[in-house]
Scaffold this motif. Structure first.
Motif, PDB file in Angstrom:
ATOM      1  N   GLN A 277       0.834  -1.190   0.000  1.00  8.75           N
ATOM      2  CA  GLN A 277       0.000   0.000   0.000  1.00  8.75           C
ATOM      3  C   GLN A 277       0.872   1.244   0.000  1.00  8.75           C
ATOM      4  O   GLN A 277       2.012   1.223   0.459  1.00  8.75           O
ATOM      5  CB  GLN A 277      -0.931   0.030   1.215  1.00  8.75           C
ATOM      6  CG  GLN A 277      -1.957  -1.094   1.224  1.00  8.75           C
ATOM      7  CD  GLN A 277      -2.977  -0.899   2.327  1.00  8.75           C
ATOM      8  OE1 GLN A 277      -2.882   0.017   3.132  1.00  8.75           O
ATOM      9  NE2 GLN A 277      -3.975  -1.757   2.353  1.00  8.75           N
ATOM     10  N   HIS A 278       0.331   2.318  -0.542  1.00 12.24           N
ATOM     11  CA  HIS A 278       1.011   3.609  -0.529  1.00 12.24           C
ATOM     12  C   HIS A 278       0.000   4.652  -0.080  1.00 12.24           C
ATOM     13  O   HIS A 278      -0.999   4.897  -0.756  1.00 12.24           O
ATOM     14  CB  HIS A 278       1.535   3.952  -1.929  1.00 12.24           C
ATOM     15  CG  HIS A 278       2.200   5.292  -1.998  1.00 12.24           C
ATOM     16  ND1 HIS A 278       3.437   5.531  -1.453  1.00 12.24           N
ATOM     17  CD2 HIS A 278       1.772   6.474  -2.539  1.00 12.24           C
ATOM     18  CE1 HIS A 278       3.768   6.781  -1.673  1.00 12.24           C
ATOM     19  NE2 HIS A 278       2.773   7.379  -2.321  1.00 12.24           N
TER      20      HIS A 278
ATOM     21  N   ASN B  55      -3.434   3.216  -0.023  1.00 12.64           N
ATOM     22  CA  ASN B  55      -3.983   2.721  -1.283  1.00 12.64           C
ATOM     23  C   ASN B  55      -3.127   1.585  -1.818  1.00 12.64           C
ATOM     24  O   ASN B  55      -1.902   1.660  -1.832  1.00 12.64           O
ATOM     25  CB  ASN B  55      -4.039   3.839  -2.319  1.00 12.64           C
ATOM     26  CG  ASN B  55      -4.962   4.953  -1.893  1.00 12.64           C
ATOM     27  OD1 ASN B  55      -6.049   4.699  -1.382  1.00 12.64           O
ATOM     28  ND2 ASN B  55      -4.531   6.192  -2.093  1.00 12.64           N
TER      29      ASN B  55
ATOM     30  N   ARG C  54      -1.351  -0.811  -4.563  1.00 15.74           N
ATOM     31  CA  ARG C  54      -0.654  -0.477  -5.801  1.00 15.74           C
ATOM     32  C   ARG C  54      -0.567  -1.707  -6.695  1.00 15.74           C
ATOM     33  O   ARG C  54      -0.399  -2.839  -6.236  1.00 15.74           O
ATOM     34  CB  ARG C  54       0.764   0.012  -5.510  1.00 15.74           C
ATOM     35  CG  ARG C  54       0.867   1.105  -4.473  1.00 15.74           C
ATOM     36  CD  ARG C  54       0.327   2.420  -4.948  1.00 15.74           C
ATOM     37  NE  ARG C  54       1.126   2.996  -6.021  1.00 15.74           N
ATOM     38  CZ  ARG C  54       0.890   4.199  -6.557  1.00 15.74           C
ATOM     39  NH1 ARG C  54      -0.139   4.925  -6.121  1.00 15.74           N
ATOM     40  NH2 ARG C  54       1.651   4.664  -7.506  1.00 15.74           N
TER      41      ARG C  54
ATOM     42  N   GLY D 276       1.408   7.320 -10.987  1.00 18.20           N
ATOM     43  CA  GLY D 276       2.245   6.134 -10.951  1.00 18.20           C
ATOM     44  C   GLY D 276       3.696   6.471 -11.206  1.00 18.20           C
ATOM     45  O   GLY D 276       4.101   7.635 -11.216  1.00 18.20           O
TER      46      GLY D 276
ATOM     47  N   ASN E 245       4.441   1.065 -11.641  1.00 17.70           N
ATOM     48  CA  ASN E 245       3.774   1.133 -10.347  1.00 17.70           C
ATOM     49  C   ASN E 245       2.565   2.059 -10.493  1.00 17.70           C
ATOM     50  O   ASN E 245       2.705   3.245 -10.772  1.00 17.70           O
ATOM     51  CB  ASN E 245       4.771   1.676  -9.301  1.00 17.70           C
ATOM     52  CG  ASN E 245       4.207   1.698  -7.903  1.00 17.70           C
ATOM     53  OD1 ASN E 245       3.036   2.027  -7.690  1.00 17.70           O
ATOM     54  ND2 ASN E 245       5.053   1.373  -6.934  1.00 17.70           N
TER      55      ASN E 245
ATOM     56  N   PRO F  37      -1.698   3.046  -9.086  1.00 17.11           N
ATOM     57  CA  PRO F  37      -2.777   2.820  -8.133  1.00 17.11           C
ATOM     58  C   PRO F  37      -3.753   1.779  -8.707  1.00 17.11           C
ATOM     59  O   PRO F  37      -3.910   1.661  -9.924  1.00 17.11           O
ATOM     60  CB  PRO F  37      -3.467   4.180  -8.009  1.00 17.11           C
ATOM     61  CG  PRO F  37      -2.490   5.167  -8.564  1.00 17.11           C
ATOM     62  CD  PRO F  37      -1.685   4.434  -9.587  1.00 17.11           C
TER      63      PRO F  37
ATOM     64  N   SER G  73      -7.100   4.318 -10.899  1.00 21.74           N
ATOM     65  CA  SER G  73      -6.390   5.516 -11.358  1.00 21.74           C
ATOM     66  C   SER G  73      -7.221   6.230 -12.369  1.00 21.74           C
ATOM     67  O   SER G  73      -7.655   5.627 -13.354  1.00 21.74           O
ATOM     68  CB  SER G  73      -5.038   5.107 -11.963  1.00 21.74           C
ATOM     69  OG  SER G  73      -4.343   6.248 -12.410  1.00 21.74           O
TER      70      SER G  73
END
Length: 378
Positions: free
Chosen positions: A298-299, A302, A304, A354, A371, A373, A376
């Motif tokens: 997660q980032h 969220n 990824r 990304g 990378n 989401p 997006s």
């Protein structure tokens, strides 16, 4: 003689030059390297062939001597202007009395031609110094204006060339898709699934061509927003692999099921197709190209999507990756490439929050990592 009106800038320069010594009229002429004279601003002074012949002689003299020509002084004492030889009557008839040279980096650019002085018939040394100072300042302003115009024109050409490169890149991708249809039709023309795929591909190519045409009509000034699609990433990657696997090395896909992302499907397909085909290009036919896709970590709360494109090809140096890989209009493919694929891929991915990164080792291969989401939107 050619006449070219540059408008208010040169007209204003002539007015300032004339007003500086209190004469009625001023003409500005530009001299070419071959001696051709072009009138770029004039008021009531006129120049016919007779005057033109004398002015050409003055241009040659000024190129060598860098002097101001005073017709009245020349009439009284022509020896002061040796080796200049003039027939002054045509100049006097046209009321041309003073010629002030204009220099650009010590090279003669042209002449200010002034009408007769009403009070002092002959210039003294103070008048000459003053005229040289005024002409130098006006010339600097003129050259600055010209430089700004040239810069603006260069920027316009640069924008046009950039837009053309992107259009050509899109057309090349469309051509590649259609070429694959022709190649595969020899073996699959009677396959109903192939026929359905052909219609989908042709429809996508048609839509993409329409976007290119609209962009050209708008001269690239108005880029229409791309439609957002709900994409099953696994299905998209397998569709791309079918296109790429018409050549060697074959592409091996491993993708977690049901990864859903939201962005423009055709643009994402174009980006991934470019990255995978580049991986194939980097390998010999016995090399390997693998694509992995999964949801990883997660980032900022969220999830990824991580897509890795791995090849065992020739690899890239650290310096090339740092300085050239993602720069537009830089290519290692000669005339076969436009040098914008990696740049466009990175720009597109960054637009969707990304990132596109790469790890590579010469003679061992490369790994491109996308990378994104999970959801997006642009």
């Amino acid at each position: 003689m050619q006449t070219c009106h540059h408008g208010s800038v040169t007209d204003n320069l002539c007015k300032v030059m004339a007003d500086s010594i209190g004469v009625a009229d001023c003409m500005l002429l530009k001299a070419s390297a071959t001696g051709q004279l072009t009138v770029i601003s004039e008021k009531t002074l006129a120049c016919n062939d007779e005057q033109l012949l004398q002015l050409k002689s003055i241009v040659s003299f000024c190129q060598a001597k860098q002097w101001i020509i005073d017709v009245s002084e020349y009439e009284q004492n022509p020896a002061l202007y040796q080796p200049l030889t003039l027939d002054i009557e045509p100049l006097k008839n046209a009321r041309m009395a003073i010629m002030v040279p204009i220099y650009q980096r010590d090279k003669l650019y042209g002449l200010f031609v002034l009408s007769r002085l009403t009070e002092a018939p002959i210039l003294n040394w103070e008048d000459r110094d003053f005229l040289f100072a005024v002409s130098k300042q006006l010339a600097n302003y003129l050259f600055l204006q010209q430089a700004q115009e040239e810069l603006a024109q260069t920027q316009q050409f640069a924008m046009f060339n950039q837009m053309s490169a992107f259009v050509l890149h899109d057309l090349k991708n469309i051509e590649a898709q259609l070429a694959l249809i022709i190649t595969n039709s020899k073996h699959h023309r009677n396959n109903p699934e192939f026929i359905l795929d052909v219609f989908d591909t042709v429809n996508a190519a048609s839509q993409r061509l329409n976007k290119v045409i609209n962009q050209l009509r708008n001269k690239g000034s108005e880029i229409q927003p791309h439609e957002i699609d709900n994409i099953n990433l696994c299905l998209l990657l397998r569709n791309i692999s079918e296109l790429c696997n018409q050549r060697k090395p074959k592409v091996d896909i491993e993708c977690a099921p049901e990864i859903q992302i939201q962005m423009n499907k055709e643009r994402l397909k174009s980006v991934l197709l470019h990255l995978i085909q580049n991986a194939q290009d980097a390998c010999e036919s016995k090399g390997e190209v693998k694509v992995f896709a999964d949801v990883n970590g997660q980032h900022n709360g969220n999830k990824r999507v991580i897509i890795k494109i791995i090849d065992t090809g020739c690899g890239m140096s650290e310096q090339f990756i740092k300085e050239k890989l993602f720069k537009p209009f830089v290519t290692t493919k000669g005339n076969a490439g436009m040098g914008i694929g990696a740049f466009e891929a990175k720009q597109f991915i960054q637009q969707h929050n990304g990132d596109l990164s790469v790890q590579s080792c010469l003679e061992k291969g490369s790994t491109f990592t996308v990378n994104l989401p999970v959801s997006s939107v642009s």
